[in-house]
Design an enzyme around this catalytic site. Structure first.
Site, PDB file in Angstrom:
ATOM      1  N   LYS A 195     -19.992 -41.314  57.741  1.00  0.00           N
ATOM      2  CA  LYS A 195     -20.249 -42.613  56.658  1.00  0.00           C
ATOM      3  C   LYS A 195     -18.818 -43.151  56.758  1.00  0.00           C
ATOM      4  O   LYS A 195     -17.742 -42.835  56.183  1.00  0.00           O
ATOM      5  CB  LYS A 195     -20.636 -42.062  55.201  1.00  0.00           C
ATOM      6  CG  LYS A 195     -20.815 -43.283  54.256  1.00  0.00           C
ATOM      7  CD  LYS A 195     -20.366 -42.842  52.826  1.00  0.00           C
ATOM      8  CE  LYS A 195     -19.094 -43.181  52.497  1.00  0.00           C
ATOM      9  NZ  LYS A 195     -18.639 -44.533  52.567  1.00  0.00           N
ATOM     10  N   GLU A 270      -8.350 -34.357  54.350  1.00  0.00           N
ATOM     11  CA  GLU A 270      -6.988 -35.159  54.603  1.00  0.00           C
ATOM     12  C   GLU A 270      -6.861 -36.090  53.498  1.00  0.00           C
ATOM     13  O   GLU A 270      -7.599 -37.160  53.518  1.00  0.00           O
ATOM     14  CB  GLU A 270      -7.144 -35.570  56.085  1.00  0.00           C
ATOM     15  CG  GLU A 270      -5.652 -35.842  56.700  1.00  0.00           C
ATOM     16  CD  GLU A 270      -5.128 -37.287  56.684  1.00  0.00           C
ATOM     17  OE1 GLU A 270      -4.491 -37.517  55.652  1.00  0.00           O
ATOM     18  OE2 GLU A 270      -5.445 -37.850  57.303  1.00  0.00           O
ATOM     19  N   CYS A 304      -1.572 -42.673  54.567  1.00  0.00           N
ATOM     20  CA  CYS A 304      -1.533 -41.605  53.807  1.00  0.00           C
ATOM     21  C   CYS A 304      -0.206 -40.735  53.824  1.00  0.00           C
ATOM     22  O   CYS A 304       0.218 -40.034  52.961  1.00  0.00           O
ATOM     23  CB  CYS A 304      -2.815 -40.497  54.108  1.00  0.00           C
ATOM     24  SG  CYS A 304      -3.016 -40.301  55.708  1.00  0.00           S
ATOM     25  N   GLU A 401       0.609 -41.780  44.434  1.00  0.00           N
ATOM     26  CA  GLU A 401       0.369 -42.792  45.743  1.00  0.00           C
ATOM     27  C   GLU A 401       0.319 -44.137  45.268  1.00  0.00           C
ATOM     28  O   GLU A 401      -0.959 -44.322  44.847  1.00  0.00           O
ATOM     29  CB  GLU A 401      -0.577 -41.981  46.525  1.00  0.00           C
ATOM     30  CG  GLU A 401      -0.803 -42.587  47.772  1.00  0.00           C
ATOM     31  CD  GLU A 401      -1.980 -41.859  48.673  1.00  0.00           C
ATOM     32  OE1 GLU A 401      -3.112 -41.674  48.131  1.00  0.00           O
ATOM     33  OE2 GLU A 401      -1.652 -41.635  50.029  1.00  0.00           O
TER      34      GLU A 401
END
Ligand code: ADP
Length: 497
Positions: A195, A270, A304, A401
Site C-alpha cells: 500500500k 521503520e 526519518c 520530529e
C-alpha cells in the site's frame, strides 16, 4: 517557480500515464476500486490535481490478500528455483533503470522533489535494491548443527519465506521505500500486498507495470493505493497476512502493532527520528558545515533520519551556525521540474501546516530563527529552510520530529555531556559525528543509541548497509543481510539416524 504546465515538461509516456485515472494491481490485473472511488493526487508545487487514482479500502485489501495467498500457496513463485527468482528480481532493477527518466518525472511531480535528485538518488538507489537482493535469492542458507555425538542425529535449519506480507510505505521516497520492501521480500520468496502512501502512489503504480514485464507471476505483488485509516488499517489487521512491514510515523507504528495482535502477525517498523548531528572543534569545519546542511535540508528535511538536532562544540558554534544559515539562504526553492530548483515544496498542505506550526511553536517558546521560519510564496507548499538557535532541551522543536527543513542548533563542551544530550530522545534512528580524531569518533559512536552512526558524512545509504532504529524509531533492520531474516522463518529439521 515553474510557469509551465505539467504537459509541457514531461515526456510522452508520462503524459500518457497521467492522462487517465490509474487503477490498482490485483492478481495481475489492473482494476478499479470495488467502491469505484478515486483519490486525487496533487502536484505539491501548485496544489493542482495531477491525476485520479483508485481508492482501495478493506474490500480491495481482501481481494489482494486472497490473490497473494493463492500465489504463495500454489503459485510458481514458491516453486521457482532461487536462481530463476533472483533473475526476475534483478530484471526489475534493470527495467527501473531503463525507465529512469519516467520514474524521475513522476516522482518529482508527485512528491515535489527536484527532478535531478530523483534522477541521481531515488531511482538508482531503488534499482540497486533489486539488483542487490536478486543476488541474495541464491544465498539464503540454513545451517547444519552438530549437537549430538557423531552419528546419532542429523540436524539442520532451513530458511523459508514468511508468506504473505503487507507492506505500508510513506511518501518521502515513494519508489525507494517500495524497493526497500519489495526487493528482499521477493528474493525470499514471499508474496506481497503493497500500500503506497495516499499522497504519492504514482511511481509504485508505474513500477507495477514493470513487475509484470520482468516476469513476476500474477498475484505475487499486488498494489493497492488507499488511505491509511482504511486500506492501511485493513492490511495491518488482516488475519491472513503473515507479516506487516511498515515505514512511517511512530504514532502510526503504534497503531500497526495494535492491529497486528489479532493473528500475532510479525511486525517490522521503520519509524520517526530526531537525529543528533555532532560537530567537534577539530572537524574539517567546511565539510561539517556542508554536511550538516545536507543532513537537514536534503529531501526538504522529509527524511526519518534527518540531522535535525545540530550540536556544535562551543568554540566553533558561531562559525558553523553562520555557515549552515548561509547555505540555507542560498538554496533555490522552486518546482521540482525546474532545472534550477534545489529544494521543492513539502509534500502536502497538511505537511506545510504541520511544519509551520512547529516553527511557530519554536518562536513562541523563545528560540530564534536566524533564517527561514516561514512559508515561502503563496502557491504550492513551500517552506523556507530554517535554522533555530537559543534552543532549550525541552522545547517542542528540540523533542519532536518536524519532518521539514528545520534544524535546531545548540552548543556543547565535552564528549560525555554531548553523548547524554544526543541520547536524550525517545528516538534512535541515526546520528552524525564530525571530527578528525578517529578514536574520538569511534568512542562516541559506541555511546550513541542509534541504528546508524555516520562519521564525517551523513545520509550515506547502500543496499548492503542495515538501516533501522533503536528505541521508538522501530523494530528490525531493513537492507543488508538483516532484512532477509525479517522475510524468512527458520525451520529446524532433526533426524535420528
Ligand atoms: P506521515 O505522518 O509521514 O504521513 P504516516 O505514518 O501517517 O506518515 O503514513 C505512512 C503510511 O502509513 C502511509 O501509507 C499511510 O497511508 C499509512 N497509514 C496511516 N495511518 C494508518 C493506519 N491507521 N493503519 C495503517 N496504515 C496507516
Amino acid at each position: 517557480m515553474c510557469a509551465l504546465a505539467v504537459e509541457e515538461v514531461v515526456q510522452e509516456s508520462v503524459r500518457r500515464f497521467l492522462s487517465k485515472p490509474r487503477k490498482m494491481l490485483i492478481d495481475g490485473h489492473w482494476v478499479d476500486a470495488a467502491s469505484g472511488k478515486t483519490i486525487a493526487v496533487y502536484n505539491p508545487a501548485t496544489g493542482e490535481v495531477l491525476v485520479q487514482v483508485a481508492e482501495g479500502d478493506s474490500e480491495d485489501i481482501e481481494r489482494a490478500v486472497r490473490a497473494a495467498r493463492r500465489a504463495f500457496e500454489s503459485g510458481p513463485w514458491h516453486r521457482m528455483t532461487p536462481s530463476e527468482r533472483g533473475r526476475i528480481v534483478w530484471r526489475i532493477g534493470e527495467l527501473i533503470d531503463e525507465h529512469a527518466q519516467e520514474f524521475s518525472e513522476l516522482e518529482s511531480l508527485d512528491n515535489g522533489k527536484p527532478l535531478k535528485i530523483a534522477r541521481i538518488a531515488d531511482i538508482p538507489l531503488a534499482s540497486d535494491q533489486f539488483r542487490y537482493y536478486g543476488g541474495w535469492a541464491t544465498k539464503i542458507l540454513g545451517n547444519t548443527i552438530p549437537f549430538s555425538g557423531a552419528g546419532e542425529f542429523h540436524a539442520y535449519t532451513l530458511r523459508e519465506p514468511v508468506g504473505v506480507i503487507g507492506q505500508i510505505i510513506p511518501w518521502n521516497f515513494p519508489l525507494l521505500m517500495a524497493a526497500w520492501k519489495l526487493a528482499p521480500a521477493l528474493a525470499a520468496g514471499c508474496c506481497v500486498v503493497l500500500k503506497p502512501a495516499e499522497q504519492t502512489p504514482l511511481t509504485c503504480l508505474y513500477l507495477g507495470e514493470l513487475l509484470q514485464q520482468a516476469g513476476v507471476p500474477d498475484g505475487v505483488v499486488n498494489i493497492v493505493p488507499g488511505f491509511g485509516e482504511t486500506a492501511g488499517a485493513a492490511l495491518a489487521a488482516h488475519p491472513d497476512v503473515d507479516k506487516v512491514a511498515f515505514t512511517g510515523s511512530t504514532e502510526v507504528g503504534r497503531l500497526i502493532v495494535q492491529a497486528a495482535t489479532g493473528n500475532l502477525k510479525k511486525v517490522s517498523l521503520e519509524l520517526g527520528g530526531k537525529s543528533p548531528n555532532i560537530v567537534f572543534a577539530d572537524a574539517d569545519v567546511e565539510s561539517a558545515i556542508d554536511g550538516a546542511s545536507d543532513a537537514i535540508f536534503f529531501n526538504h528535511g522529509q527524511c526519518c533520519c534527518a540531522g535535525s538536532r545540530l550540536y556544535i562544540e562551543k568554540s566553533i558554534f558561531d562559525k558553523v551556525v553562520e555557515g549552515v544559515a548561509e547555505n540555507a539562504q542560498e538554496i533555490q526553492l522552486g518546482a521540482g521540474m525546474d532545472a534550477s530548483t534545489q529544494m521543492g515544496p513539502l509534500v502536502s498542505q497538511e505537511q506545510l501546516e504541520r511544519v509551520s506550526s512547529y516553527a511557530e511553536a519554536g518562536l513562541a517558546e523563545g528560540a530564534e530563527a536566524i533564517c527561514g521560519g516561514r512559508r515561502f510564496g503563496d502557491r504550492g507548499y513551500f517552506f523556507e529552510p530554517t535554522v533555530f538557535i537559543n534552543t532549550k532541551p525541552d522545547m517542542k522543536v528540540m523533542r519532536e520530529e518536524i519532518f521539514g527543513p528545520v534544524v535546531t542548533a545548540a552548543p556543547f563542551s565535552d564528549l560525555d555531556e554531548i553523548a547524554a544530550q544526543a541520547n536524550d530522545t525517545p528516538y534512535g534512528l541515526a546520528a552524525g559525528i564530525w571530527t578528525k580524531d578517529v578514536a574520538k569518533g569511534h568512542r562516541l559512536a559506541q555511546k550513541l543509541r542509534a541504528g546508524t552512526v555516520w562519521i564525517n558524512c551523513y545520509n550515506v545509504f547502500d543496499a548492503s548497509l542495515p538501516f533501522g532504529g533503536y528505541k521508538q524509531s522501530g523494530w528490525g533492520r531493513e537492507m543488508g543481510h538483516e532484512v532477509i531474516e525479517l522475510y524468512t522463518e527458520t525451520k529446524t529439521v532433526c533426524l535420528k539416524l
